[in-house]
Design a protein around this motif. Structure first.
Motif, PDB file in Angstrom:
ATOM      1  N   GLN A 118       0.792  -1.043  -0.018  1.00 48.29           N
ATOM      2  CA  GLN A 118      -0.131  -0.165   0.041  1.00 48.29           C
ATOM      3  C   GLN A 118       0.846   1.290   0.036  1.00 48.29           C
ATOM      4  N   ASN A 121       2.490   1.829  -3.587  1.00 47.92           N
ATOM      5  CA  ASN A 121       1.556   2.207  -4.419  1.00 47.92           C
ATOM      6  C   ASN A 121       1.341   3.754  -4.259  1.00 47.92           C
ATOM      7  N   ARG A 122       1.126   4.286  -2.852  1.00 55.25           N
ATOM      8  CA  ARG A 122       0.891   5.526  -2.638  1.00 55.25           C
ATOM      9  C   ARG A 122       2.181   6.329  -3.096  1.00 55.25           C
ATOM     10  N   LEU A 328      -3.369  -5.372  -4.549  1.00 58.30           N
ATOM     11  CA  LEU A 328      -3.158  -5.192  -3.147  1.00 58.30           C
ATOM     12  C   LEU A 328      -3.218  -6.347  -2.405  1.00 58.30           C
TER      13      LEU A 328
END
Length: 441
Positions: A118, A121-122, A328
């Protein structure tokens, strides 16, 4: 070709880290041609700068302070230091800075992968981990290809070379467990503290990663079935072999109606099963897809160069791909620890103070509703009675009664058949109540 180098930071210069350095140097020309840029190690984090290593590294590249790596102008950081802390803290900080990460750290991914993906990806950075599972076997890349067209129902295999080497030596050289472990340590296959390998943790971490990749979810680690090889002994391996099976530490990730199941356990495989043929420190992964069928991948699962090869391939891959968000990972709660009703098991019985005959024990099991397909009985020089049976319907109540009434200790292991009851029952023996029973006195 651009003259600007790809700047790489290295966290850890142990066995794998040294292999990464050797591979980059050996393949520098090929990497430069493939990437259009040379690859340069600019910082290497180590615990002991004075330690003698198998690969030479310029002193000004070595640091014991992570802050120096973080502040350096690196494009990609390779994490091969192992363990959760401080690797987790370091990887988080690097992702937040915008560095791509290549890691071989399966424990870190199994315990913090959902969060790190996560975070990556951010911040739009890549997190690559091919080297975390099965060393030099490029199984994660292969699975990504299959997922485009196949529905995969299971991924199973021998994912720990240390335990496979130990079991091979126990069977072939008739070594007790502790002697086989000592030999593995002397040859560099096992660490001074081998607990992660022999207790099944290493294989479980890898199964977790495989499940997340293939199914997009996995059980939390504390809900998966895990058993290592540290309590196995020669009597069990011998009787299993006489019954036509070989014990392997089998890791399984399967999709069932109740959700994803994860397990690691010593398991009986028919002697002609492909995974039963995997010997020594090799790894093997078997994939079952609805279109491709069953495929088996074998190779070196650990060691300096096989793992380093996977790390450097990940590094090269990242530099040739545009960023795209990683699927995810999810953890789904569940209770999937119970095997299917009616499945076969290997029940091992042992006693030094027998309070009955073998015939009485087997009669007791028959009366208790235990179906026995095959059996072997063995006495050794110390008057120890060992009985091994391939059976189904054996319960904890049977276990308690055998201890109470006959002074027998029992152990139960899963059995992998070829899918047909006749394969377990075999072609010989006599039929009793519709079942074939083999006698091996």
């Amino acid at each position: 070709m651009s003259t600007e180098a790809v700047k790489v930071g290295l966290l850890g210069v142990g066995t794998v880290g040294g292999g990464v350095l050797k591979t980059i140097r050996l393949q520098q020309q090929k990497l430069s041609e493939r990437l259009g840029r040379p690859v340069e190690i600019v910082k290497a984090l180590v615990r002991d700068p004075g330690k003698k290593r198998t690969v030479e590294l310029d002193h000004d590249l070595i640091t014991t302070r992570f802050e120096e790596v973080l502040k350096s102008d690196v494009d990609i950081v390779v994490e091969v230091m192992g363990g959760v802390e401080p690797a987790y803290e370091y990887v988080r900080a690097l992702i937040e800075k915008g560095c791509h990460i290549v890691t071989a750290n399966k424990e870190l991914l199994a315990r913090h992968g959902t969060e790190l993906i996560q975070l990556a990806n951010r911040h739009q950075v890549q997190l690559a981990y091919e080297a975390s599972v099965a060393g030099g076997i490029p199984i994660l890349g292969v699975l990504r290809q299959f997922l485009r067209t196949n529905d995969i129902s299971s991924v199973s295999g021998i994912l720990n070379g240390t335990t496979n080497f130990i079991l091979t030596q126990m069977e072939q050289a008739k070594l007790p467990y502790h002697e086989a472990l000592k030999q593995a340590q002397e040859l560099g296959y096992a660490e001074a503290d081998p607990s992660s390998d022999v207790e099944g943790w290493d294989a479980l971490y890898k199964s977790y990663i495989l499940a997340q990749l293939v199914f997009g979810e996995a059980l939390p680690l504390n809900q998966a079935r895990r058993r290592g090889i540290d309590s196995l002994h020669l009597g069990q391996l011998t009787l299993a072999h006489e019954l036509g099976y070989r014990i392997k530490l089998l890791a399984q990730a399967t999709k069932a109606e109740g959700g994803v199941q994860l397990s690691v356990s010593p398991t009986l495989l028919p002697l002609d099963h492909p995974l039963a043929q995997v010997q020594g420190a090799d790894n093997a992964v078997q994939v079952s897809g609805n279109i491709v069928g069953d495929l088996l991948f074998m190779g070196k699962g650990a060691g300096e160069l096989p793992t380093a090869s996977a790390v450097v391939e990940d590094l090269a891959y990242l530099l040739t791909q545009r960023f795209s968000p990683h699927p995810l990972w999810r953890e789904r709660q569940g209770n999937h620890g119970v095997g299917k009703e009616g499945t076969w098991s290997f029940v091992y019985l042992e006693s030094t103070g027998l309070q009955g005959t073998p015939e009485q024990i087997l009669h007791f099991l028959n009366l208790g509703g235990v179906s026995i397909a095959k059996q072997r009985i063995q006495y050794d020089w110390a008057n120890v009675l060992r009985i091994g049976v391939i059976a189904r319907g054996f319960t904890d109540e049977h276990r308690a009664a055998l201890q109470r009434d006959f002074g027998i200790q029992t152990d139960v292991f899963p059995v992998i058949s070829r899918g047909e009851e006749q394969d377990i029952l075999g072609a010989k023996g006599r039929e009793v109540d519709g079942k074939e029973i083999h006698f091996g006195y």
